[in-house]
Enzyme design. Structure first.
Site, PDB file in Angstrom:
ATOM      1  CB  SER A 186      -4.776  -5.305  -3.884  1.00  0.00           C
ATOM      2  OG  SER A 186      -4.230  -5.679  -4.542  1.00  0.00           O
ATOM      3  CE1 TYR A 199       0.905  -7.472  -2.438  1.00  0.00           C
ATOM      4  CE2 TYR A 199      -0.925  -7.968  -4.272  1.00  0.00           C
ATOM      5  CZ  TYR A 199      -0.312  -6.680  -3.540  1.00  0.00           C
ATOM      6  OH  TYR A 199      -1.056  -5.887  -3.011  1.00  0.00           O
TER       7      TYR A 199
HETATM    8  N1  LIG Z   1       1.407   0.373  -4.385  1.00  0.00           N
HETATM    9  C1  LIG Z   1       0.222  -0.002  -4.436  1.00  0.00           C
HETATM   10  O1  LIG Z   1      -0.153   0.596  -5.192  1.00  0.00           O
HETATM   11  C2  LIG Z   1      -0.831  -1.268  -3.889  1.00  0.00           C
HETATM   12  C3  LIG Z   1      -1.961  -2.021  -4.198  1.00  0.00           C
HETATM   13  C4  LIG Z   1      -2.846  -2.625  -3.599  1.00  0.00           C
HETATM   14  C5  LIG Z   1      -2.279  -2.887  -2.247  1.00  0.00           C
HETATM   15  N2  LIG Z   1      -0.946  -2.224  -1.409  1.00  0.00           N
HETATM   16  C6  LIG Z   1      -0.764  -2.728  -0.701  1.00  0.00           C
HETATM   17  O2  LIG Z   1      -0.242  -1.651   0.148  1.00  0.00           O
HETATM   18  C7  LIG Z   1       0.140  -2.523   1.611  1.00  0.00           C
HETATM   19  C8  LIG Z   1       1.404  -0.631   1.640  1.00  0.00           C
HETATM   20  O3  LIG Z   1       1.504  -1.071   0.881  1.00  0.00           O
HETATM   21  P1  LIG Z   1       2.522   0.157  -0.106  1.00  0.00           P
HETATM   22  O4  LIG Z   1       2.369   0.118  -1.830  1.00  0.00           O
HETATM   23  O5  LIG Z   1       2.085   1.651   1.013  1.00  0.00           O
HETATM   24  O6  LIG Z   1       4.132  -0.077  -0.335  1.00  0.00           O
HETATM   25  P2  LIG Z   1       5.459   0.414   0.834  1.00  0.00           P
HETATM   26  O7  LIG Z   1       5.776   2.309   0.093  1.00  0.00           O
HETATM   27  O8  LIG Z   1       7.043   0.196   0.785  1.00  0.00           O
HETATM   28  O9  LIG Z   1       5.241   0.903   2.034  1.00  0.00           O
HETATM   29  C9  LIG Z   1       5.142  -0.803   2.859  1.00  0.00           C
HETATM   30  C10 LIG Z   1       5.652  -1.044   4.085  1.00  0.00           C
HETATM   31  O10 LIG Z   1       5.187  -2.173   4.739  1.00  0.00           O
HETATM   32  C11 LIG Z   1       6.487  -2.493   6.122  1.00  0.00           C
HETATM   33  N3  LIG Z   1       7.004  -3.857   5.694  1.00  0.00           N
HETATM   34  C12 LIG Z   1       7.258  -4.159   4.723  1.00  0.00           C
HETATM   35  N4  LIG Z   1       7.657  -5.557   4.987  1.00  0.00           N
HETATM   36  C13 LIG Z   1       7.695  -5.533   6.113  1.00  0.00           C
HETATM   37  C14 LIG Z   1       7.400  -6.283   7.462  1.00  0.00           C
HETATM   38  N5  LIG Z   1       8.373  -8.119   7.222  1.00  0.00           N
HETATM   39  N6  LIG Z   1       7.249  -6.977   8.348  1.00  0.00           N
HETATM   40  C15 LIG Z   1       7.030  -5.312   8.754  1.00  0.00           C
HETATM   41  N7  LIG Z   1       6.650  -4.515   8.412  1.00  0.00           N
HETATM   42  C16 LIG Z   1       6.765  -4.957   6.431  1.00  0.00           C
HETATM   43  C17 LIG Z   1       7.700  -1.307   5.293  1.00  0.00           C
HETATM   44  O11 LIG Z   1       8.234  -1.017   6.381  1.00  0.00           O
HETATM   45  P3  LIG Z   1       9.858  -1.922   6.086  1.00  0.00           P
HETATM   46  O12 LIG Z   1      10.209  -1.089   5.305  1.00  0.00           O
HETATM   47  O13 LIG Z   1      10.258  -0.413   7.681  1.00  0.00           O
HETATM   48  O14 LIG Z   1       9.699  -2.417   7.022  1.00  0.00           O
HETATM   49  C18 LIG Z   1       6.259  -0.231   4.573  1.00  0.00           C
HETATM   50  O15 LIG Z   1       6.501   0.449   5.788  1.00  0.00           O
HETATM   51  C19 LIG Z   1       0.577  -3.637   0.869  1.00  0.00           C
HETATM   52  O16 LIG Z   1       0.440  -4.180   1.734  1.00  0.00           O
HETATM   53  C20 LIG Z   1       0.076  -3.246  -0.273  1.00  0.00           C
HETATM   54  O17 LIG Z   1      -0.053  -4.825  -1.039  1.00  0.00           O
HETATM   55  C21 LIG Z   1      -0.283  -0.924  -2.458  1.00  0.00           C
END
Ligand SMILES: NC(=O)c1ccc[n+]([C@@H]2O[C@H](COP(=O)([O-])OP(=O)(O)OC[C@H]3O[C@@H](n4cnc5c(N)ncnc54)[C@H](OP(=O)(O)O)[C@@H]3O)[C@@H](O)[C@H]2O)c1
Length: 254
Positions: A145, A158
């Site tokens: 991130s 985070y």
């Molecule tokens: N979006 C951004 O701007 C951004 C930027 C930097 C880094 N990130 C990182 O990218 C990654 C994905 O995030 P995203 O933005 O794509 O969000 P997202 O669409 O909400 O995806 C999160 C994923 O993690 C799964 N998840 C959540 N809690 C979980 C648990 N307790 N056990 C197993 N799976 C779980 C969710 O599936 P279920 O709901 O089915 O559990 C979903 O597939 C994260 O590590 C986040 O920190 C995001």
């Protein structure tokens, strides 16, 4: 470009049923890999699989709550047995609990650390043990991130977890290089997903993201496809211990 091909490879993408994880899973499948995804929500897994299987038949979904750290090994073992092992692991599932540091509870801290840092460490260990036993290398990719480098208010747990990922990538890359296991990270900038919905639905914040990002827009999950394929494939055979930022230039300016 044969080096970019993932034909015949299997990959496990945690949190692969939505957002960034699904974006990376699509990329791997387009490059020829058979992909297993995890998420807690079986219906979300099924929706994502319907799409992935149209790209590459044989993709599978596994429902698992990776914040329950005592279940990590069995979740990995089930998926690996079913898929005949994995060549690629993407540690992507993650969460954020926003709030001022002075209000952070022990529960908020523990949940964030369990999912964002502990699960990736021990899934990586499961993967590495299997690859070492088979005398085969592999590629591990962590979703890092911007908060692996800097912080923003209300993100203490985070930021600490993603900062931990930054060093964990280096530690594992150094330990496992002798086994041919490469360990790298992808650091997304602001990407439009469910996790950031409260932010991109906030007009003022969303405008600030566009202004602050040199390429002038929010990222989309599709923006992660190419980097995931590069780091998973032999095209990056001499690359390990690095984080690559897919951030529209965010970290290049202030
Ligand atoms: N979006 C951004 O701007 C951004 C930027 C930097 C880094 N990130 C990182 O990218 C990654 C994905 O995030 P995203 O933005 O794509 O969000 P997202 O669409 O909400 O995806 C999160 C994923 O993690 C799964 N998840 C959540 N809690 C979980 C648990 N307790 N056990 C197993 N799976 C779980 C969710 O599936 P279920 O709901 O089915 O559990 C979903 O597939 C994260 O590590 C986040 O920190 C995001």
């Amino acid at each position: 470009m044969k080096a970019f091909s993932l034909k015949g490879k299997t990959a496990l993408v945690t949190g692969g049923n939505s957002g960034i994880g699904l974006g990376m899973a699509r990329g791997l499948a387009k490059a020829g890999a058979t992909v297993a995804i995890t998420g807690r929500n079986a219906a979300k897994n099924e929706r994502a699989l319907a799409e992935l299987n149209r790209i590459q038949p044989g993709c599978r979904g596994f429902a698992a709550d990776l914040a329950k750290t005592d279940l990590i090994r069995s979740a990995y073992a089930e998926a690996s047995k079913d898929m005949g092992g994995f060549d690629i692991l993407i540690n992507n599932a993650g969460t954020t609990i926003r709030g001022p540091a002075e209000d952070l509870t022990l529960d908020d801290w523990s949940t964030t650390m369990a999912l964002n840092l502990t699960a990736p460490m021990f899934l990586s260990q499961c993967f590495a043990r299997e690859r070492i036993e088979r005398k085969q290398g592999g590629s591990i990719i962590f979703t890092a991130s911007l908060m692996s480098e800097a912080s923003r208010s209300t993100t203490a747990a985070y930021t600490a977890s993603k900062g931990g990922i930054r060093q964990l990538i280096k530690a594992l890359a150094v330990d496992w290089a002798k086994y041919g296991i490469r360990v790298n990270g992808i650091g997304p900038g602001y990407i439009e997903t469910d996790l950031t919905r409260p932010l991109h639905e906030n007009e003022e914040f969303s405008a600030w993201v566009k202004k602050r990002t040199p390429l002038g827009r929010w990222g989309q999950p599709a923006d992660l496809e190419g980097m995931a394929v590069l780091l998973a494939s032999d095209a990056s055979a001499f690359v390990t211990g690095q984080i690559f930022y897919v951030d529209g230039g965010w970290l290049a300016t202030f």
